[in-house]
Design an enzyme around this catalytic site. Structure first.
Site, PDB file in Angstrom:
ATOM      1  N   CYS A 133       0.840  -1.203   0.000  1.00  0.00           N
ATOM      2  CA  CYS A 133       0.000   0.000   0.000  1.00  0.00           C
ATOM      3  C   CYS A 133       0.874   1.253   0.000  1.00  0.00           C
ATOM      4  O   CYS A 133       1.441   1.621   1.038  1.00  0.00           O
ATOM      5  CB  CYS A 133      -0.918  -0.025   1.229  1.00  0.00           C
ATOM      6  SG  CYS A 133      -1.936   1.454   1.392  1.00  0.00           S
ATOM      7  N   CYS A 136      -0.455   4.114   2.257  1.00  0.00           N
ATOM      8  CA  CYS A 136      -0.214   3.908   3.692  1.00  0.00           C
ATOM      9  C   CYS A 136       1.260   4.148   4.043  1.00  0.00           C
ATOM     10  O   CYS A 136       1.565   4.772   5.053  1.00  0.00           O
ATOM     11  CB  CYS A 136      -0.574   2.488   4.118  1.00  0.00           C
ATOM     12  SG  CYS A 136      -2.041   1.815   3.364  1.00  0.00           S
ATOM     13  N   ASP A 137       2.159   3.623   3.234  1.00  0.00           N
ATOM     14  CA  ASP A 137       3.563   3.570   3.647  1.00  0.00           C
ATOM     15  C   ASP A 137       4.512   4.479   2.868  1.00  0.00           C
ATOM     16  O   ASP A 137       5.666   4.665   3.274  1.00  0.00           O
ATOM     17  CB  ASP A 137       4.070   2.115   3.535  1.00  0.00           C
ATOM     18  CG  ASP A 137       3.274   1.190   4.446  1.00  0.00           C
ATOM     19  OD1 ASP A 137       2.887   1.643   5.537  1.00  0.00           O
ATOM     20  OD2 ASP A 137       3.031   0.032   4.071  1.00  0.00           O
TER      21      ASP A 137
END
Ligand code: NAP
Length: 307
Positions: A133, A136-137
């Site tokens: 992701c 997200c990261d």
């Protein structure tokens, strides 16, 4: 209490089914284990959903889907579906982490999750450099080099997103052609931060206590192995359906996705499927919401015959 309809999953397909079922005045409950939105929550911006020519933030779109569903009276509960019992009976039982629910019909809209590569180091470094992701990261890799694996829409879209943070993005693909939409291929080709590494597979991820340090790449044409120092590895090599709770006799295709007819009916009466969990040609938000509407309509017709 016996529900008319249980919808498993509140991504675009589940929310759309919830809107249509609510408007049909069915007694409906939508079960979601996280927040509504499904995979949409791992994207940043959506550019190909009709009606939003300037694009729309993915969180905002999923929030709008959920609010729209709430407006028409679909109940929502937060739980994990563990199994479905009595699935061939008129009253079926959905067993969840917070209890069981009796229902006359079920729509499975549980979506899909990113596939793993199953190579040495992948599991070990999840959360320490290996990610599925970018939204997200990605911010953890500011001014660092990262690799992205895959050649579909997800890999190219996420590689482009990662250029906001990373100093360089190595896009590793196993063939000499991408399968992603041409518009994404054009953007990747004109982005100076992205280096395309074609005909190449990722064979190993190495690192230490600080996370990922290098990856081993194998060029299939030159039969050469190359060690590439990167801090992050983002893997986008397709999807696998969320069906762990599904009765074994519901028919699946060879990749494990649920087979339906054009009314979204599965091989079991009263059980419908919609969205990415379904065997289909095009997995998009727009096709997921279409599936959801059709599944709710078919469930409504099924319930009328049952009465
Ligand atoms: P995908 O379209 O199935 O592409 C998977 C990619 O990973 C392919 O390029 C495939 O290579 C490669 N791959 C598969 N297994 C591999 C392995 N073991 N090692 C190395 N490479 C491997 O998956 P996706 O990109 O996640 O997209 C899933 C669905 O969502 C698609 O229908 C896509 O169109 C849709 N989607 C749409 C959007 C959008 O419209 N904006 C955004 C994201 C996703 P080959 O090409 O050689 O098979």
């Amino acid at each position: 209490m016996i529900y008319d309809l249980v919808i498993i999953g509140a991504g675009p397909a589940g929310c759309s089914a919830g809107i249509y079922a609510g408007r049909a005045r069915l007694k409906v409950v939508v079960i979601e284990q996280l927040s509504p939105g499904g995979q949409l929550l791992s994207y940043s911006r959506v550019e190909n959903y009709p009606g939003f020519p300037e694009g729309i933030d993915a969180f905002e779109l999923s929030d709008r889907f959920a609010k729209h569903m709430d407006l028409f009276g679909a109940e929502r509960i937060s739980a994990t579906v563990e199994s479905i019992e009595n699935h061939r009976e008129k009253i079926k039982k959905v067993i969840t982490s917070v209890g069981s629910i009796e229902t006359k019909a079920i729509i499975i809209a549980s979506g899909a999750v990113p596939k793993k590569l199953d190579i040495p180091g992948e599991k070990e470094f999840i959360g320490k450099g290996v990610s599925y992701c970018a939204v997200c990261d990605g911010p953890f890799f500011r001014d660092q080099d990262v690799a992205v694996v895959g050649g579909g829409d997800s890999a190219l879209e996420e590689a482009l997103y990662l250029t906001r943070f990373a100093s360089r993005v190595f896009l590793v693909h196993r063939r000499d052609q991408f399968r992603a939409a041409q518009i994404l291929q054009d953007r990747v080709a004109s982005n100076d931060k992205i280096t395309r590494i074609m005909n190449t597979t990722l064979s190993k991820i190495r690192g230490g206590s600080g996370g990922v340090e290098t990856i081993s790449l194998y060029n299939k044409l030159r039969h050469e192995t190359l060690e590439l120092p990167v801090k992050g590895v983002f893997i986008f090599v397709g999807l696998e359906p969320n069906i762990s709770f599904l009765p074994k006799d519901v028919k699946l295709d060879s990749n494990g996705f649920i087979i339906t007819d054009e009314r979204m009916q599965t091989s079991v009466e009263g059980i419908f499927a919609a969205g990415d969990v379904r065997s289909k040609l095009l997995r998009q938000i727009v096709t997921a919401v279409s599936d959801g509407a059709m599944a709710a309509f078919s469930a409504q017709q099924y319930l009328e015959l049952l009465a």
